[in-house]
Design an enzyme around this catalytic site. Structure first.
Site, short mmCIF file in Angstrom:
data_model
loop_
_atom_site.label_atom_id
_atom_site.label_comp_id
_atom_site.label_asym_id
_atom_site.label_seq_id
_atom_site.Cartn_x
_atom_site.Cartn_y
_atom_site.Cartn_z
N LYS A 99 17.56 -53.71 -5.10
CA LYS A 99 18.68 -54.63 -5.34
C LYS A 99 18.26 -56.07 -5.03
O LYS A 99 18.71 -57.01 -5.69
CB LYS A 99 19.88 -54.23 -4.50
CG LYS A 99 20.50 -52.89 -4.91
CD LYS A 99 21.78 -52.64 -4.14
CE LYS A 99 22.12 -51.18 -4.01
NZ LYS A 99 22.59 -50.53 -5.23
N HIS A 218 32.30 -44.42 -2.72
CA HIS A 218 31.58 -45.41 -3.56
C HIS A 218 30.94 -44.75 -4.78
O HIS A 218 30.00 -45.28 -5.35
CB HIS A 218 30.50 -46.16 -2.78
CG HIS A 218 31.02 -46.98 -1.63
ND1 HIS A 218 31.90 -48.02 -1.80
CD2 HIS A 218 30.79 -46.89 -0.30
CE1 HIS A 218 32.19 -48.54 -0.61
NE2 HIS A 218 31.53 -47.87 0.31
N ARG A 275 18.58 -46.66 -16.81
CA ARG A 275 18.59 -45.33 -17.42
C ARG A 275 19.90 -45.13 -18.16
O ARG A 275 20.79 -45.99 -18.11
CB ARG A 275 18.46 -44.27 -16.32
CG ARG A 275 19.53 -44.44 -15.27
CD ARG A 275 19.57 -43.32 -14.28
NE ARG A 275 20.41 -43.66 -13.13
CZ ARG A 275 21.71 -43.56 -13.08
NH1 ARG A 275 22.38 -43.14 -14.14
NH2 ARG A 275 22.40 -43.90 -12.01
P1 ADP Z 1 24.88 -47.92 -5.57
O1 ADP Z 1 23.54 -48.34 -6.11
O2 ADP Z 1 24.77 -47.16 -4.29
O3 ADP Z 1 25.75 -47.28 -6.59
P2 ADP Z 1 26.30 -50.46 -5.96
O4 ADP Z 1 25.75 -51.77 -5.56
O5 ADP Z 1 26.26 -50.13 -7.42
O6 ADP Z 1 25.56 -49.31 -5.12
O7 ADP Z 1 27.78 -50.33 -5.44
C1 ADP Z 1 28.52 -49.13 -5.55
C2 ADP Z 1 30.00 -49.41 -5.30
O8 ADP Z 1 30.20 -49.98 -4.00
C3 ADP Z 1 30.63 -50.41 -6.24
O9 ADP Z 1 31.04 -49.80 -7.44
C4 ADP Z 1 31.79 -50.91 -5.41
O10 ADP Z 1 32.82 -49.95 -5.40
C5 ADP Z 1 31.21 -50.96 -4.02
N1 ADP Z 1 30.65 -52.29 -3.71
C6 ADP Z 1 29.37 -52.70 -3.87
N2 ADP Z 1 29.20 -53.98 -3.51
C7 ADP Z 1 30.41 -54.43 -3.09
C8 ADP Z 1 30.90 -55.69 -2.57
N3 ADP Z 1 30.10 -56.74 -2.38
N4 ADP Z 1 32.20 -55.76 -2.26
C9 ADP Z 1 33.03 -54.70 -2.43
N5 ADP Z 1 32.63 -53.52 -2.89
C10 ADP Z 1 31.34 -53.36 -3.22
#
Ligand code: ADP
Length: 479
Positions: A99, A218, A275
């Site tokens: 990330k 999440h 992907r």
């Molecule tokens: P992963 O790679 O584990 O899926 P993501 O960065 O895609 O992680 O985040 C997954 C979820 O976590 C998001 O869809 C959202 O619900 C929550 N999330 C991520 N970043 C934030 C943030 N800065 N503020 C609030 N919720 C967040």
């Protein structure tokens, strides 16, 4: 594999001992067992998989969306073995797999990002100072994170150290990398992602958005396309940003750029998934584009022939993930055998699944049984079809997320489009689950209706006797 078959391409399935009878094994033209049930001894065995390909003269590997699908080392080994990886380059996977590296890569493109630390935290005092400036609540995130793991919300500075320890240890155990960083926790966040397709000639297009805000842990459980809240202007801006993110890493193949959207509809880049996504069918339904077919064309080196300006959103699609989980018990995975397994059918209903009646849900893998997708002219129609399809889906032997998904479909917040990723914690408690309409109840209703119809006919007696002989219950009642 269905797409490959339509294209006249033969397929080879690989499987573990636990998946001997799996549908993908039976569907493929050939199937090879690559090892015992634990994925580390089968589905994750790069060398074994590549050996199988060489032995069977395989040209290309589609990695699906689990296991090695986002593994740069695997993509590189495939390339080095002279095979085609149906996906992006190992370099793109590598950049977007972290990330932090992803944020650095897109920095030159003016993509909106959540305020936070640009690199991994090494000094806690400094991290606390930054958090205080950003303002609590903040989120500690694992750079190597995925699947919602390694993420901790910190409400105030007093909780910082404890949550930090947890995030780091979770990141080490899940990803073997303890690097974590800080982001402002966006309140009332919605998860909206853009599907992109890029070819090996530098053309990149987007296929609009998917909204995936209904999540537990999440992790997504209900998805739809398009989002109920985006305006055409915001959609276009997000699409452009997503194409830029893809360009930033020289992307080709199908990919997804994830954004978080706040209640003022400001959007921020979260990460890119390199992907095919689980929820890709909703995009296929509203655009008419077979994403897997496009992935195969792109891997063959063909240019994308779909032009951005020709793409249109047609109708609305909703997907619910049918997991073997108990929504009444904190969505804990449930194991067992599918004693009953009858899929819903009919107009606008698509089921992508991997199981049949009598099969067991293996404990070794993600407990997803199926994806149920409905498609209608409008959002309302797609939701109505989903409720009908959920009610017709008959599964016994394991608990599933279906009753929870029915709850979502019927909830006012979901219906009105006014919801965020806090949907589950805000609205859901197990007592809200209602059982599926009882099969016997509907049978009784049908029988009663038939009886009333028969008896409204002039010569009813003979008919009643004839129908009664088909049903014991009816015979008793009518006697
Ligand atoms: P992963 O790679 O584990 O899926 P993501 O960065 O895609 O992680 O985040 C997954 C979820 O976590 C998001 O869809 C959202 O619900 C929550 N999330 C991520 N970043 C934030 C943030 N800065 N503020 C609030 N919720 C967040």
């Amino acid at each position: 594999m269905r797409t490959a078959r339509e294209m006249g391409i033969k397929t080879v399935a690989i499987y573990s001992e636990a998946d001997r009878n799996a549908l993908h094994v039976r569907y493929a033209d050939e199937a090879v067992c690559v090892g015992p049930a634990p994925s580390s001894e089968s589905y994750l065995k790069t060398d074994v998989i590549i050996d199988v390909c060489k032995r069977l003269n395989v040209d290309a590997i589609h990695p699906g969306y689990g296991f090695l699908s986002e593994n740069a080392g695997f993509a590189r080994s495939v390339r080095e073995a002279g095979l085609i990886f149906i996906g992006p380059s190992p370099e793109s996977i590598e950049v977007m797999g972290s990330k932090l590296a992803a944020k650095a890569a897109v920095a030159q493109y003016n993509i909106p990002m959540v305020p936070g630390t640009p690199s991994a935290i090494t000094d806690r005092t400094e991290a606390k100072a930054i958090s205080a400036t950003i303002g609590y609540p903040i989120l500690i995130k694992a750079s190597a994170g995925g699947g919602g793991k390694g993420m901790r919300v910190v409400e105030s500075e007093g909780d910082f150290d404890e949550q930090m320890d947890r995030a780091v240890s979770e990141a080490i155990s899940a990803f073997g990398d303890g690097s974590v960083f800080i982001e402002k926790y966006v309140t009332s966040p919605r998860h909206v992602e853009i599907q992109v397709l890029g070819d090996q000639h530098g053309n990149i297009i987007h296929l609009f958005e998917r909204e995936c805000s209904v999540q537990r842990r999440h992790q997504k459980v209900v998805e739809e396309a398009p989002s109920a809240i985006l305006t055409p202007e915001i959609r276009e801006a997000m699409g452009r940003a997503a194409v830029d993110v893809a360009r930033a890493c020289g992307y080709y193949g199908a990919g997804t750029v994830e954004f978080i959207v706040n209640d003022a509809l400001d959007f921020y880049f979260l990460e890119m998934n390199t992907r095919l996504q689980v929820e890709h069918p909703v995009t296929e339904q509203i655009t008419g584009v077979d994403l897997v077919k496009q992935m195969i064309y792109i891997a063959e080196g063909k240019p994308i022939t779909i032009r951005q300006e020709d793409l249109q959103i047609k109708g609305h699609a909703v997907e619910v993930r049918v997991y073997a989980e108990d929504p009444a018990n904190n969505f804990l995975p449930d194991v067992g055998t599918l004693d009953t397994y009858i899929r819903p059918q009919g107009n606008g209903v698509r089921v992508d699944d991997g199981f049949e009646q009598g099969m067991a849900i293996p404990i070794y893998y993600d407990p997803m049984i199926a994806k149920l997708i409905t498609y209608g002219d409008t959002r309302e129609e797609a939701i109505q079809k989903m409720i009908r399809a959920i009610d017709e889906y008959q599964i016994s032997g394991v608990q599933t997320t279906l009753p929870f998904c029915r709850f979502v479909m019927k909830h006012d917040a979901f219906r009105s489009g006014q919801f965020d990723t806090g949907f589950v914690s805000k609205y859901f408690t197990p007592d809200k689950l209602t059982p599926a309409p009882d099969a016997t109840e509907s049978t009784l209703a049908a029988v009663l209706a038939a009886w009333l119809m028969e008896n409204s006919k002039p010569k009813s007696t003979g008919t009643v006797v004839a129908t009664a002989s088909r049903s014991k219950w009816k015979a008793n009642r009518l006697a």
